[in-house]
Design an enzyme around this catalytic site. Structure first.
Site, short mmCIF file in Angstrom:
data_model
loop_
_atom_site.label_atom_id
_atom_site.label_comp_id
_atom_site.label_asym_id
_atom_site.label_seq_id
_atom_site.Cartn_x
_atom_site.Cartn_y
_atom_site.Cartn_z
N TRP A 188 -86.90 -11.44 20.79
CA TRP A 188 -87.33 -10.07 20.81
C TRP A 188 -87.53 -9.59 21.90
CZ3 TRP A 188 -91.82 -7.42 22.43
CH2 TRP A 188 -91.74 -6.22 22.46
N GLU A 229 -84.43 -9.94 16.88
CA GLU A 229 -85.20 -8.87 16.22
C GLU A 229 -85.13 -7.59 16.59
OE1 GLU A 229 -89.37 -10.03 16.56
OE2 GLU A 229 -90.09 -8.23 15.29
N LYS A 231 -85.60 -3.38 16.97
CA LYS A 231 -86.95 -2.44 16.87
C LYS A 231 -86.41 -1.14 17.06
CE LYS A 231 -91.47 -2.21 18.75
NZ LYS A 231 -92.75 -2.98 19.33
N ASP A 262 -88.54 -7.02 11.01
CA ASP A 262 -89.88 -6.52 11.22
C ASP A 262 -90.32 -5.36 10.51
OD1 ASP A 262 -92.30 -5.61 12.08
OD2 ASP A 262 -92.43 -7.04 13.73
N HIS A 265 -90.70 -1.97 12.13
CA HIS A 265 -89.80 -1.66 13.13
C HIS A 265 -88.78 -0.59 12.68
CE1 HIS A 265 -90.47 -5.18 16.05
NE2 HIS A 265 -91.70 -4.55 15.63
N HIS A 289 -90.67 -10.53 9.59
CA HIS A 289 -91.82 -10.27 10.33
C HIS A 289 -92.51 -9.32 9.22
CE1 HIS A 289 -91.35 -11.82 14.71
NE2 HIS A 289 -91.41 -12.70 13.74
N ASP A 297 -97.65 2.79 14.64
CA ASP A 297 -98.18 1.54 14.90
C ASP A 297 -97.28 0.58 14.14
OD1 ASP A 297 -99.06 -0.72 16.85
OD2 ASP A 297 -100.85 -0.29 15.53
N ASP A 299 -98.42 -3.02 13.73
CA ASP A 299 -98.74 -4.37 13.61
C ASP A 299 -100.47 -4.57 12.96
OD1 ASP A 299 -96.54 -5.87 15.06
OD2 ASP A 299 -97.18 -4.59 16.55
N ASP A 329 -96.27 -11.14 11.20
CA ASP A 329 -96.52 -10.61 12.46
C ASP A 329 -97.19 -9.65 12.61
OD1 ASP A 329 -96.27 -10.06 15.20
OD2 ASP A 329 -94.11 -9.23 15.12
C1 RNT Z 1 -92.85 -6.72 18.66
C2 RNT Z 1 -91.95 -7.82 17.89
C3 RNT Z 1 -92.40 -9.23 18.20
C4 RNT Z 1 -93.72 -9.49 18.56
C5 RNT Z 1 -94.19 -10.73 18.85
C6 RNT Z 1 -95.37 -11.06 19.52
O1 RNT Z 1 -92.66 -5.49 18.45
O2 RNT Z 1 -92.70 -7.31 16.43
O3 RNT Z 1 -91.92 -9.91 17.01
O4 RNT Z 1 -94.62 -8.89 17.69
O5 RNT Z 1 -93.20 -11.37 19.57
ZN ZN Z 2 -92.05 -8.77 15.10
#
Ligand code: RNT
Ligand code: ZN
Length: 422
Positions: A188, A229, A231, A262, A265, A289, A297, A299, A329
């Site tokens: 990523w 990955e 985003k 993820d 994303h 993820h 946001d 995470d 994640d």
């Molecule tokens: C970032 C990605 C990635 C990170 C990690 C720390 O937006 O989700 O996976 O969270 O690599």
């Molecule tokens: Zn991620």
């Protein structure tokens, strides 16, 4: 929770599911065999150990909160992870980032890291019988300050990052070889633009070129599985991300590597669960993820919501338990970090268990006959079936705290360990 009560409740739950033609024992067994790849970075807010007291995540990743007791050394991190493992059932893996090596107090730049810096982790994982996954760290570095790494127009900087990722793949392959289970290496990068760029094409061609160079070196799949990955946007890359979903999906399909989805994303109403059955027709495996997006946001600590349920259901319904590498994640520094892991892992497992307890045959039968009332009625009915009881039983049978018992253990750990950390 009392053992006797769990057993009593489980007996009834088992009968209820059996009436729908579902074998709870089989579901538990399947869940037990499905490894979850724990991200190491919730222990220390994506700080890493390149320098003492590294604080800032960078690369558009921002961790907020200052709950006491964050892991400040590798020993503390391992102590925390062991605590987490002691609280949850099932198989685990650990996903490390390149900034978490054991550099022995020396400055080892990212283009210099080697397997020896991770040998301690490999030994640690071997002792615990768990697999490792790995991530290059293309952020929190002066060469990432202008917002571009693998797509940097500056050749020196681009080469630096190419070398870093190449080394990371090698380290991951060594991890997989030594541990006897392939390591997923995930790429990523934060590359993107705050304002509307004009020449997206050049940036994406540079990224493509970098990836082609990186993947020139081949490793057997039994040691290494490569993933990229995507985003949608990040802090400072609101207008365009070079490694977008279209970019990486195309790259993954063309090169038969994995894509990491993820679920934080994507556009808020876009469902990652819906993507699984499409992608798996064209590539062998995917990486997830799992996270919880909140507004902009991505995470927050994973909880059992509709989005997660659909992902779990689609893995099970596509019979893809062996083709989906499930990773977590999230990073939240505003609450007990061990507790954050426990909640996230439990949510992921509850979602998977819920999906494993679905009467697939019955539902597909109604669907193919166009009996949509019955399909919807059963889907709704399943929401009030006692899957939590089955999960409690799974915890108990695995020798792990069941129900609310894990909360007390975390409270004790907070008092005895976390609050005493400097
Ligand atoms: C970032 C990605 C990635 C990170 C990690 C720390 O937006 O989700 O996976 O969270 O690599
Ligand atoms: Zn991620």
């Amino acid at each position: 929770m009392k053992k006797n009560d769990i057993e009593k409740a489980y007996k009834i739950a088992k009968e209820q599911y059996a009436e729908l033609g579902i074998d709870t024992e089989k579901a538990i067994e399947q869940l037990n065999e499905l490894p979850l790849s724990l991200h190491c970075w919730q222990t220390d807010d994506v700080g890493g150990f390149e320098k003492p007291d590294a604080e800032l995540a960078g690369g558009g990743l921002q961790v907020t909160g200052n709950f006491p007791g964050k892991a400040r050394t590798i020993q503390q991190m391992r102590q925390d992870l062991d605590k987490v493992f002691s609280l949850v059932p099932g198989k685990m893996r650990l996903s490390l980032h390149a900034i978490y090596g054991e550099f022995g107090g020396k400055v080892v730049d990212r283009d210099q890291i080697e397997t020896k810096h991770f040998q301690g982790w490999i030994n640690w994982a071997k002792e615990r019988g768990i697999g490792l996954d790995f991530n290059c760290t293309c952020f929190s570095h002066p060469y990432a300050d202008d917002g571009y790494t693998l797509s940097n127009r500056n050749e020196k900087i681009r080469k630096f990052w190419v070398e870093h990722v190449k080394r990371c793949r090698k380290i991951a392959a060594d991890m997989g070889k030594q541990l006897g289970t392939p390591a997923v290496h995930n790429i990523w990068i934060p590359d993107g633009s705050k304002d509307t760029p004009v020449d997206r094409f050049t940036l994406r061609s540079i990224l493509k070129k970098s990836l082609d160079e990186i993947f020139e070196v081949k490793y057997p799949r039994k040691y290494l599985k490569d993933s990229v990955e995507s985003k949608l946007f990040g802090i400072g890359s609101e207008s365009m991300v070079v490694g977008s979903y279209d970019f990486y999906l195309s790259y993954a399909v063309k090169n038969n590597i994995m894509i990491t989805l993820d679920n934080g994303h994507f556009h808020p109403t876009e469902q990652v669960g819906d993507k699984i059955s499409s992608i798996l027709l064209f590539i062998d495996e995917i990486m997830l993820h799992l996270t919880r997006g909140v507004r902009w946001d991505s995470d927050h600590v994973l909880t059992l919501n509709d989005e997660l349920l659909l992902i779990a259901q689609e893995i099970v319904r596509s019979k893809a338990l062996k083709r989906v590498n499930v990773g977590l994640d999230f990073f939240d520094a505003s609450l007990n970090r061990i507790g954050a892991y426990a909640i996230g892992i439990r949510s992921a497992q509850l979602a998977l268990l819920y999906a494993l307890l679905e009467p697939q045959k019955l539902l597909i039968d109604y669907e193919t006959k166009g009996k949509f009332f019955e399909r919807l009625a059963y889907l709704e009915l399943l929401k009030t079936k006692p899957f939590g009881v089955v999960y409690d039983y799974f915890c108990m049978a695995s020798g792990k705290p069941a129900g609310e018992d894990y909360i007390k253990e975390i409270q004790a750990y907070e008092k005895n360990i976390l609050l005493k950390r400097k």
